[in-house]
Scaffold this active site. Structure first.
Site, mmCIF file in Angstrom:
data_model
loop_
_atom_site.group_PDB
_atom_site.id
_atom_site.type_symbol
_atom_site.label_atom_id
_atom_site.label_comp_id
_atom_site.label_asym_id
_atom_site.label_seq_id
_atom_site.Cartn_x
_atom_site.Cartn_y
_atom_site.Cartn_z
ATOM 1 N N GLU A 112 0.834 -1.205 0.000
ATOM 2 C CA GLU A 112 0.000 0.000 0.000
ATOM 3 C C GLU A 112 0.869 1.255 0.000
ATOM 4 O O GLU A 112 1.845 1.340 0.746
ATOM 5 C CB GLU A 112 -0.898 -0.018 1.242
ATOM 6 C CG GLU A 112 -2.248 0.581 1.016
ATOM 7 C CD GLU A 112 -3.080 -0.218 0.010
ATOM 8 O OE1 GLU A 112 -3.152 0.224 -1.152
ATOM 9 O OE2 GLU A 112 -3.634 -1.262 0.383
ATOM 10 N N THR A 125 2.839 2.072 -2.167
ATOM 11 C CA THR A 125 4.138 1.763 -2.769
ATOM 12 C C THR A 125 4.130 2.075 -4.263
ATOM 13 O O THR A 125 5.180 2.193 -4.872
ATOM 14 C CB THR A 125 4.474 0.268 -2.597
ATOM 15 O OG1 THR A 125 3.328 -0.490 -3.002
ATOM 16 C CG2 THR A 125 4.816 -0.068 -1.159
ATOM 17 N N ASP A 126 2.932 2.227 -4.850
ATOM 18 C CA ASP A 126 2.885 2.282 -6.329
ATOM 19 C C ASP A 126 3.431 3.595 -6.890
ATOM 20 O O ASP A 126 3.905 3.618 -8.016
ATOM 21 C CB ASP A 126 1.500 1.927 -6.895
ATOM 22 C CG ASP A 126 0.404 2.911 -6.548
ATOM 23 O OD1 ASP A 126 0.604 3.739 -5.630
ATOM 24 O OD2 ASP A 126 -0.657 2.850 -7.193
ATOM 25 N N SER A 168 -25.248 5.696 -17.466
ATOM 26 C CA SER A 168 -24.977 4.755 -16.379
ATOM 27 C C SER A 168 -26.242 4.483 -15.582
ATOM 28 O O SER A 168 -26.983 5.409 -15.248
ATOM 29 C CB SER A 168 -23.905 5.325 -15.445
ATOM 30 O OG SER A 168 -23.801 4.508 -14.296
ATOM 31 N N GLY A 205 -13.070 2.407 -1.963
ATOM 32 C CA GLY A 205 -11.677 1.986 -2.053
ATOM 33 C C GLY A 205 -11.526 0.687 -2.823
ATOM 34 O O GLY A 205 -10.493 0.021 -2.733
ATOM 35 N N ASP A 213 -4.524 0.179 -9.809
ATOM 36 C CA ASP A 213 -5.945 -0.138 -9.949
ATOM 37 C C ASP A 213 -6.306 -0.572 -11.358
ATOM 38 O O ASP A 213 -7.019 -1.552 -11.570
ATOM 39 C CB ASP A 213 -6.798 1.074 -9.563
ATOM 40 C CG ASP A 213 -6.566 1.500 -8.126
ATOM 41 O OD1 ASP A 213 -5.911 0.738 -7.388
ATOM 42 O OD2 ASP A 213 -7.038 2.590 -7.762
HETATM 43 P P1 ADP Z 1 -13.329 4.220 -6.089
HETATM 44 O O1 ADP Z 1 -12.558 4.080 -7.339
HETATM 45 O O2 ADP Z 1 -12.576 3.813 -4.877
HETATM 46 O O3 ADP Z 1 -14.665 3.571 -6.128
HETATM 47 P P2 ADP Z 1 -13.268 6.971 -6.882
HETATM 48 O O4 ADP Z 1 -13.597 8.227 -6.178
HETATM 49 O O5 ADP Z 1 -11.924 6.832 -7.465
HETATM 50 O O6 ADP Z 1 -13.615 5.784 -5.871
HETATM 51 O O7 ADP Z 1 -14.299 6.773 -8.070
HETATM 52 C C1 ADP Z 1 -15.691 6.844 -7.829
HETATM 53 C C2 ADP Z 1 -16.328 7.675 -8.925
HETATM 54 O O8 ADP Z 1 -16.261 6.971 -10.188
HETATM 55 C C3 ADP Z 1 -17.802 7.917 -8.698
HETATM 56 O O9 ADP Z 1 -18.013 9.036 -7.890
HETATM 57 C C4 ADP Z 1 -18.309 8.126 -10.124
HETATM 58 O O10 ADP Z 1 -18.015 9.444 -10.571
HETATM 59 C C5 ADP Z 1 -17.431 7.190 -10.920
HETATM 60 N N1 ADP Z 1 -18.089 5.892 -11.140
HETATM 61 C C6 ADP Z 1 -17.632 4.679 -10.763
HETATM 62 N N2 ADP Z 1 -18.454 3.690 -11.188
HETATM 63 C C7 ADP Z 1 -19.456 4.283 -11.847
HETATM 64 C C8 ADP Z 1 -20.628 3.818 -12.553
HETATM 65 N N3 ADP Z 1 -20.925 2.527 -12.627
HETATM 66 N N4 ADP Z 1 -21.424 4.738 -13.126
HETATM 67 C C9 ADP Z 1 -21.140 6.049 -13.050
HETATM 68 N N5 ADP Z 1 -20.068 6.544 -12.416
HETATM 69 C C10 ADP Z 1 -19.229 5.691 -11.811
HETATM 70 MG MG MG Z 2 -10.771 5.126 -7.802
#
Ligand code: ADP
Ligand code: MG
Length: 382
Positions: free
Chosen positions: A29, A31-32, A63, A122, A170
């Site tokens: 964690e 480390t990337d 979506s 996360g 990721d």
């Molecule tokens: P994580 O990657 O940990 O889930 P992030 O903040 O990096 O959190 O990304 C989350 C964001 O990605 C959401 O707020 C949204 O904007 C977008 N997102 C992820 N999956 C979807 C989806 N299936 N439809 C629409 N937006 C999405």
């Molecule tokens: Mg993310």
């Protein structure tokens, strides 16, 4: 069905349907961005995209996620500019921008997304969204790009187009993981190895506990840690903290005696790289049980040295290990999100209940607990 929802949204059928998973990082964690090692595996939870090409330059994105406004976002591929401004749609639009910016011809698309990856937990819903877009367009437009290269372009989309500073883990996990394995990844040269990680076969289970909190300062703190690591590498005269071997740690810490802020950051990164190696050794020896204490040690390092944990994550670890878990740690960037808990199959329910009870006692929101089975990376469904 995703294809039917595509038809309802756009009036015609898709050319195909693809899926890309969220991920959990087993160990490695923060480390990337230090050119170090990480070891994620893919979740069974995926983001699915039904996609059709367009020839007129229009990019239409929709979506089904309840977290976003339900309308179709309409953009034009010639007008995509870093900085975006289209909310969630910036992630897939950023992928189209990154592909075109790398010289690939993309003349438009209609895309409908559905997802079972919890967002903001996360577990990398953002990478799943990017990678599913990239694999679909790669295939439909016959680009012939390898999964690791698609991951790189998705990272560029997130860093440059969306403007979120993330490492390469990721997207690589979502693009390259395979069922029953964790993915060992060297974030410097992107070399990778699939490490057998079949917990069920060894009578084990890995629980994911989504704390359902995200502390507001997480992004700023991430930036500070990243800058601190870069500063420490400069003071130590190395390209990245990855270049400090574990037997050179004491000398490095001595050199940093005058930098009390940087010293614990270096200690975390150097020992964490070593923990990744240790976990690989143990898993390759068929001893998944023995990785438990390494996970817990990693959590202590993130909590005390790197200081990216929070009370909710610490509680998962203390309540989980207190109830007999083999080991536990926060996973992902920290300040909320999820933790993982390694348990004997027979103890799984008791441990999960203890964690939920501890959250109730502390007055926290009920966490979401599920079993993580190492699953396949991005793929075509139909
Ligand atoms: P994580 O990657 O940990 O889930 P992030 O903040 O990096 O959190 O990304 C989350 C964001 O990605 C959401 O707020 C949204 O904007 C977008 N997102 C992820 N999956 C979807 C989806 N299936 N439809 C629409 N937006 C999405
Ligand atoms: Mg993310």
């Amino acid at each position: 069905m995703t294809a039917d929802a595509f038809r309802t949204t756009y009036g015609t059928g898709p050319e195909g349907v693809w899926a890309a998973p969220g991920r959990v990082n087993l160990i490695g964690e923060h480390t990337d961005y230090n050119d170090g090692f990480v070891m994620p595996f893919a979740l069974p939870h995926t983001t699915v995209a039904a996609v059709a090409r367009r020839a007129d330059g229009r990019l239409r994105l929709h979506s089904a996620s309840p977290d976003v406004d339900g309308g179709v976002v309409e953009l034009h591929v010639d007008e995509l500019e870093p900085g975006g401004g289209a909310g969630w749609a910036d992630y897939p639009a950023g992928v189209v921008w990154a592909l075109r910016d790398a010289g690939h011809v993309i003349t438009g698309a209609d895309i409908h997304f559905e997802s079972t990856v919890p967002t903001g937990a996360g577990l990398s819903s953002s990478a799943a969204l990017e990678v599913v877009t990239a694999v679909a367009l790669n295939e439909l437009y016959g680009l012939g790009l390898e999964p690791w290269r698609l991951a790189r372009l998705c990272q560029r989309a997130e860093n440059v187009y969306v403007g979120a500073p993330t490492g390469i883990m990721d997207q690589t996990a979502s693009a390259c993981c395979t069922e029953g394995h964790a993915l060992w990844l060297d974030t410097r040269d992107l070399s990778q190895r699939q490490i057998p990680f079949d917990m069920a076969a060894q009578g084990l289970r890995l629980l994911v506990v989504d704390t359902r909190v995200t502390h507001a300062h997480s992004e700023g703190e991430y930036g500070k840690r990243r800058a601190g690591c870069e500063q420490a590498a400069a003071v130590l005269g190395v390209d990245a903290l990855r270049d400090i071997p574990v037997d050179g740690l004491d000398a490095a810490l001595e050199q940093l005696a005058g930098e009390p802020e940087l010293l614990p950051l270096v200690r975390h990164v150097v020992t964490e790289d070593r923990r990744v190696e240790r976990v690989v050794e143990l898993l390759e020896a068929g001893d998944a049980r023995a990785i438990g204490p390494v996970l817990t040690e990693g959590h202590a390092s993130l909590r005390d040295d790197f200081r990216v944990s929070c009370p909710e994550l610490d509680l998962v670890v203390s309540a989980g290990t207190g109830a007999g878990a083999l080991g536990a740690r926060m996973t992902g960037g920290g300040f909320g999100g999820s933790a993982i808990v390694l348990v004997e199959e027979a103890a799984a329910e008791k441990v999960a209940e203890s964690v939920v009870a501890a959250f109730a006692d502390a007055g926290y929101r009920e966490p979401r607990v599920f079993t993580a089975v190492p699953s396949a990376g991005a793929r075509r469904l139909s």
